[in-house]
Motif scaffolding. Structure first.
Motif, mmCIF file in Angstrom:
data_model
loop_
_atom_site.group_PDB
_atom_site.id
_atom_site.type_symbol
_atom_site.label_atom_id
_atom_site.label_comp_id
_atom_site.label_asym_id
_atom_site.label_seq_id
_atom_site.Cartn_x
_atom_site.Cartn_y
_atom_site.Cartn_z
ATOM 1 N N LEU A 134 10.086 -5.696 5.277
ATOM 2 C CA LEU A 134 8.633 -5.712 5.422
ATOM 3 C C LEU A 134 8.070 -6.661 4.373
ATOM 4 O O LEU A 134 8.358 -6.513 3.188
ATOM 5 N N GLU A 135 7.254 -7.614 4.801
ATOM 6 C CA GLU A 135 6.757 -8.642 3.885
ATOM 7 C C GLU A 135 5.244 -8.754 3.965
ATOM 8 O O GLU A 135 4.641 -8.525 5.019
ATOM 9 N N ALA A 136 4.644 -9.114 2.821
ATOM 10 C CA ALA A 136 3.209 -9.373 2.719
ATOM 11 C C ALA A 136 3.007 -10.609 1.869
ATOM 12 O O ALA A 136 3.500 -10.658 0.728
ATOM 13 N N ASP A 137 2.308 -11.623 2.414
ATOM 14 C CA ASP A 137 2.066 -12.884 1.702
ATOM 15 C C ASP A 137 3.367 -13.525 1.231
ATOM 16 O O ASP A 137 3.461 -14.056 0.124
ATOM 17 N N GLY A 138 4.389 -13.479 2.080
ATOM 18 C CA GLY A 138 5.659 -14.093 1.755
ATOM 19 C C GLY A 138 6.506 -13.322 0.767
ATOM 20 O O GLY A 138 7.574 -13.792 0.368
ATOM 21 N N GLU A 139 6.088 -12.123 0.377
ATOM 22 C CA GLU A 139 6.822 -11.305 -0.595
ATOM 23 C C GLU A 139 7.280 -10.018 0.068
ATOM 24 O O GLU A 139 6.525 -9.382 0.812
ATOM 25 N N ARG A 140 8.531 -9.659 -0.199
ATOM 26 C CA ARG A 140 9.050 -8.404 0.361
ATOM 27 C C ARG A 140 8.382 -7.228 -0.330
ATOM 28 O O ARG A 140 8.384 -7.132 -1.564
ATOM 29 N N VAL A 141 7.798 -6.333 0.464
ATOM 30 C CA VAL A 141 7.108 -5.166 -0.096
ATOM 31 C C VAL A 141 7.777 -3.852 0.300
ATOM 32 O O VAL A 141 7.371 -2.797 -0.172
ATOM 33 N N GLY A 142 8.778 -3.923 1.189
ATOM 34 C CA GLY A 142 9.414 -2.684 1.593
ATOM 35 C C GLY A 142 10.460 -2.902 2.668
ATOM 36 O O GLY A 142 10.865 -4.033 2.962
ATOM 37 N N THR A 143 10.872 -1.780 3.253
ATOM 38 C CA THR A 143 11.947 -1.780 4.248
ATOM 39 C C THR A 143 11.567 -0.859 5.395
ATOM 40 O O THR A 143 11.040 0.241 5.170
ATOM 41 N N HIS A 155 9.552 2.466 4.182
ATOM 42 C CA HIS A 155 9.678 2.629 2.729
ATOM 43 C C HIS A 155 9.046 1.426 2.062
ATOM 44 O O HIS A 155 9.407 0.275 2.356
ATOM 45 N N LEU A 156 8.099 1.663 1.135
ATOM 46 C CA LEU A 156 7.433 0.582 0.410
ATOM 47 C C LEU A 156 7.843 0.607 -1.058
ATOM 48 O O LEU A 156 7.858 1.670 -1.691
ATOM 49 N N SER A 157 8.162 -0.564 -1.579
ATOM 50 C CA SER A 157 8.608 -0.684 -2.966
ATOM 51 C C SER A 157 7.507 -1.189 -3.891
ATOM 52 O O SER A 157 7.668 -1.138 -5.109
ATOM 53 N N ARG A 158 6.401 -1.688 -3.349
ATOM 54 C CA ARG A 158 5.315 -2.197 -4.199
ATOM 55 C C ARG A 158 4.577 -1.011 -4.820
ATOM 56 O O ARG A 158 4.181 -0.082 -4.110
ATOM 57 N N PRO A 159 4.352 -1.020 -6.149
ATOM 58 C CA PRO A 159 3.636 0.097 -6.785
ATOM 59 C C PRO A 159 2.197 0.200 -6.280
ATOM 60 O O PRO A 159 1.535 -0.813 -6.024
ATOM 61 N N LEU A 160 1.734 1.424 -6.149
ATOM 62 C CA LEU A 160 0.355 1.670 -5.717
ATOM 63 C C LEU A 160 -0.617 1.515 -6.885
ATOM 64 O O LEU A 160 -0.289 1.846 -8.026
#
Length: 219
Positions: A134-143, A155-160
């Protein structure tokens, strides 16, 4: 009332009443800092156990005199034995205390919360699982993990940000339909061909997205 250090030590040694132990256990389940304090006390008790030497068992008093008397009674010569150097003084053995400490350590470590396994790894190891980035603005943010029987794990790995939650949406005829809020991961069941999106929302979620979606992902 929050347990103090004496309460924690008494709990570790198993000397509290059932009601008092239940009170301490409830506070331990609620307060991570209190659990850390108890673990520190248990580490100190473990070091004390390391100092107890089960191999150093002193001879009973009078054992040497009794042996010499037995040799004389049997009529044999009494051998001359040079006195052995005395071993260095050791603290008295405290086996009942040691046994109690071992039992207390085993009980308390069994009661303390254990780290939970990573659900993402468990879902990825499921037979038939398919992983997608899962990507946002060219950056992987999750799976995203597609599982058998229409199940999907996000599953999201970017901190809230503080005081925010993720909210998962199914896009149905161009309209977002909420599938629930989550902080790290969420398992849902979807029909093939569904489209998913995730937005960042206030605690408890929103009736409709209030921020642009991090991603829009067709299945």
């Amino acid at each position: 009332m929050t347990p103090d250090r004496d309460d924690l030590l008494a709990y570790a040694l198993g000397t509290l009443s059932p009601a008092e132990a239940a009170r301490v256990e409830a506070e331990l389940a609620r307060d991570p800092a209190l659990r850390a304090e108890l673990r520190a006390d248990l580490d100190a008790l473990a070091l004390l156990l390391d100092d107890l030497d089960p191999a150093a068992v002193p001879l009973p008093a009078g054992a040497e005199d009794a042996l010499l008397a037995r040799v004389r009674a049997e009529g044999g010569p009494v051998p001359h034995v040079a006195p052995a150097p005395l071993p260095p003084a050791r603290p008295p053995r405290r086996w009942p205390i040691a046994v109690g400490l071992v039992a207390a350590l085993a009980l308390v470590f069994a009661l303390l919360p254990r780290p939970q396994p990573d659900p993402l790894e468990a879902y990825l190891e499921t037979p038939g699982a398919v992983e997608r980035s899962l990507e946002a603005d060219g950056e992987r943010v999750g799976t995203l993990v597609r599982l058998p029987e229409g199940r999907v794990y996000v599953h999201l790995s970017r901190p809230l940000p503080p005081e925010r939650t993720y909210q998962l949406w199914r896009i149905e005829n161009g309209t977002p339909v909420s599938l629930g809020t989550f902080e790290r991961g969420l398992l849902v069941t979807l029909a093939p061909g569904s489209t998913l999106a995730v937005s960042v929302e206030p605690p408890g979620g929103s009736p409709q997205p209030t921020t642009p979606p991090l991603f829009v992902q067709p299945l």
